[in-house]
Write a protein that holds these residues in place. Structure first.
Motif, PDB file in Angstrom:
ATOM      1  N   VAL A 107       0.871  -1.087   0.216  1.00 27.71           N
ATOM      2  CA  VAL A 107       0.041  -0.055  -0.116  1.00 27.71           C
ATOM      3  C   VAL A 107       1.064   0.954  -0.181  1.00 27.71           C
ATOM      4  O   VAL A 107       1.211   2.481  -0.155  1.00 27.71           O
ATOM      5  CB  VAL A 107      -1.094  -0.302   1.055  1.00 27.71           C
ATOM      6  N   GLU A 108       1.649   1.261   0.647  1.00 33.62           N
ATOM      7  CA  GLU A 108       2.526   2.416   0.881  1.00 33.62           C
ATOM      8  C   GLU A 108       3.681   2.830  -0.541  1.00 33.62           C
ATOM      9  O   GLU A 108       3.436   3.585  -0.575  1.00 33.62           O
ATOM     10  CB  GLU A 108       3.280   2.213   1.540  1.00 33.62           C
ATOM     11  N   LEU A 109       4.169   1.862  -1.208  1.00 29.05           N
ATOM     12  CA  LEU A 109       4.038   1.537  -2.620  1.00 29.05           C
ATOM     13  C   LEU A 109       3.664   2.013  -3.446  1.00 29.05           C
ATOM     14  O   LEU A 109       3.559   3.120  -4.365  1.00 29.05           O
ATOM     15  CB  LEU A 109       4.945   0.073  -2.871  1.00 29.05           C
ATOM     16  N   ALA A 110       2.409   1.926  -3.309  1.00 35.93           N
ATOM     17  CA  ALA A 110       1.405   2.388  -4.225  1.00 35.93           C
ATOM     18  C   ALA A 110       1.327   3.507  -3.939  1.00 35.93           C
ATOM     19  O   ALA A 110       1.513   4.664  -5.356  1.00 35.93           O
ATOM     20  CB  ALA A 110      -0.662   0.970  -4.139  1.00 35.93           C
ATOM     21  N   GLU A 111       0.857   4.200  -2.735  1.00 37.80           N
ATOM     22  CA  GLU A 111       0.775   5.427  -2.294  1.00 37.80           C
ATOM     23  C   GLU A 111       1.798   6.089  -2.785  1.00 37.80           C
ATOM     24  O   GLU A 111       2.033   7.464  -3.585  1.00 37.80           O
ATOM     25  CB  GLU A 111       0.216   5.604  -0.768  1.00 37.80           C
ATOM     26  N   ALA A 112       3.163   5.808  -2.625  1.00 38.29           N
ATOM     27  CA  ALA A 112       4.390   6.513  -3.307  1.00 38.29           C
ATOM     28  C   ALA A 112       3.840   7.086  -4.730  1.00 38.29           C
ATOM     29  O   ALA A 112       4.689   8.351  -5.498  1.00 38.29           O
ATOM     30  CB  ALA A 112       5.896   6.188  -2.833  1.00 38.29           C
ATOM     31  N   ALA A 113       3.945   5.905  -5.488  1.00 36.96           N
ATOM     32  CA  ALA A 113       3.732   6.131  -6.778  1.00 36.96           C
ATOM     33  C   ALA A 113       3.165   6.811  -7.676  1.00 36.96           C
ATOM     34  O   ALA A 113       2.871   7.575  -7.951  1.00 36.96           O
ATOM     35  CB  ALA A 113       3.773   4.027  -7.590  1.00 36.96           C
ATOM     36  N   ALA A 114       1.829   7.115  -6.480  1.00 39.87           N
ATOM     37  CA  ALA A 114       0.263   7.684  -6.978  1.00 39.87           C
ATOM     38  C   ALA A 114       0.944   9.414  -6.852  1.00 39.87           C
ATOM     39  O   ALA A 114       0.759   9.987  -7.717  1.00 39.87           O
ATOM     40  CB  ALA A 114      -1.160   6.915  -5.730  1.00 39.87           C
ATOM     41  N   ALA A 115       1.798   9.665  -5.615  1.00 40.71           N
ATOM     42  CA  ALA A 115       2.024  10.875  -5.793  1.00 40.71           C
ATOM     43  C   ALA A 115       2.741  11.183  -6.293  1.00 40.71           C
ATOM     44  O   ALA A 115       3.343  12.409  -7.064  1.00 40.71           O
ATOM     45  CB  ALA A 115       2.293  10.832  -4.057  1.00 40.71           C
ATOM     46  N   ALA A 116       3.592  10.312  -7.121  1.00 41.97           N
ATOM     47  CA  ALA A 116       4.966  11.156  -7.934  1.00 41.97           C
ATOM     48  C   ALA A 116       4.248  10.722  -9.578  1.00 41.97           C
ATOM     49  O   ALA A 116       5.078  11.489 -10.076  1.00 41.97           O
ATOM     50  CB  ALA A 116       5.293   9.477  -7.995  1.00 41.97           C
ATOM     51  N   ASP A 118       2.903   8.161 -10.797  1.00 37.35           N
ATOM     52  CA  ASP A 118       3.100   6.769 -11.807  1.00 37.35           C
ATOM     53  C   ASP A 118       2.012   6.282 -12.442  1.00 37.35           C
ATOM     54  O   ASP A 118       1.059   5.805 -10.943  1.00 37.35           O
ATOM     55  CB  ASP A 118       4.039   5.996 -11.261  1.00 37.35           C
ATOM     56  N   ASP A 119       1.383   5.631 -12.955  1.00 41.00           N
ATOM     57  CA  ASP A 119      -0.159   5.417 -13.500  1.00 41.00           C
ATOM     58  C   ASP A 119      -0.008   3.225 -13.227  1.00 41.00           C
ATOM     59  O   ASP A 119      -0.762   2.549 -12.439  1.00 41.00           O
ATOM     60  CB  ASP A 119      -0.713   5.493 -14.752  1.00 41.00           C
ATOM     61  N   VAL A 120       1.812   2.909 -13.061  1.00 38.82           N
ATOM     62  CA  VAL A 120       1.852   1.411 -13.051  1.00 38.82           C
ATOM     63  C   VAL A 120       2.088   1.715 -11.346  1.00 38.82           C
ATOM     64  O   VAL A 120       3.000   2.105 -10.780  1.00 38.82           O
ATOM     65  CB  VAL A 120       2.573   1.302 -13.289  1.00 38.82           C
ATOM     66  N   VAL A 121       1.820   0.693 -10.708  1.00 38.52           N
ATOM     67  CA  VAL A 121       1.367  -0.026  -9.811  1.00 38.52           C
ATOM     68  C   VAL A 121       2.291  -0.501  -9.338  1.00 38.52           C
ATOM     69  O   VAL A 121       2.784  -1.780 -10.336  1.00 38.52           O
ATOM     70  CB  VAL A 121       0.108  -0.559  -8.805  1.00 38.52           C
ATOM     71  N   PRO A 122       3.793  -0.617  -8.680  1.00 37.67           N
ATOM     72  CA  PRO A 122       4.467  -1.379  -8.137  1.00 37.67           C
ATOM     73  C   PRO A 122       4.096  -3.016  -8.325  1.00 37.67           C
ATOM     74  O   PRO A 122       3.580  -3.045  -7.725  1.00 37.67           O
ATOM     75  CB  PRO A 122       5.490  -0.737  -7.168  1.00 37.67           C
TER      76      PRO A 122
END
Length: 197
Positions: A107-116, A118-122
């Motif tokens: 979840v943390e990685l997905a949130e970080a990707a969304a904040a950056a 990025d459309d692709v979830v880690p």
């Protein structure tokens, strides 16, 4: 109770000699600062250095040095040895807790990707690659099936003519029927002989 032998001060100060010996077997980046020593019964001293080699937490680079009277210190042995507790398994953590930690991290990685932005979830790239591999494997399986079908529908299988096998089977059946007829005729003849007697 035995007392520890007194260590030779020149051996305790032989860190440069020990580091030079370590440099012959491992990169300098894997050797940390000095981490104490152990005075041996025979008068030698084992100098310890922290280990930075991945996969060996709690282990120490150990260089055993000795000195003959009137001579300079010399290296006897260089090795990587476990420290206290390094060979013990970590405390067991239930699977449910480990899974919860893993999910929280995802979840943390997905949130970080969304904040950056990025459309692709880690992890999606890896999943997509695995799906592509599965599709390729299925294609290969289909190709194999087609090849088997071609072989099975062919009239000639491994040099054996299937039609000839069918004809041979028919001949066998005819010969079996004629043998049965001969046996029946013999039985009838035997029955007639018994009636005449």
């Amino acid at each position: 109770m035995t007392s520890k032998p007194d260590a030779d001060a020149r051996l305790l100060d032989a860190h440069d000699l020990a580091l030079a010996a370590l440099a012959e077997i491992t990169p300098a980046s894997t050797v940390g600062p000095a981490a104490g020593y152990l005075a041996e019964e025979d008068g030698s001293v084992s100098l310890r250095f922290e280990n930075r080699l991945a996969g060996y937490p709690g282990w120490f680079w150990t260089v055993t040095v000795a000195r003959v009277e009137g001579e300079e210190p010399t290296v006897l042995e260089v090795e990587l040895l476990p420290g206290d507790g390094a060979l013990l398994a970590p405390e067991w953590v239930p699977w449910a807790e480990r899974l919860a930690e893993y999910r929280a991290h995802q979840v943390e990685l997905a949130e970080a990707a969304a904040a950056a932005g990025d459309d692709v979830v880690p992890g999606e790239d890896e999943l997509a690659a695995e799906e592509d591999e599965d599709l390729d494997d299925d294609d290969l399986d289909d190709d194999d099936d087609d090849g088997e079908a071609d072989i099975l529908h062919a009239g000639d299988l491994d040099g054996v003519d299937i039609d000839e096998l069918d004809d041979a089977g028919a001949d066998d059946e005819e010969s079996d029927e004629s043998e049965d007829d001969d046996a029946d005729a013999l039985d009838e003849d035997a029955g007639e002989v018994d009636e005449e007697e």
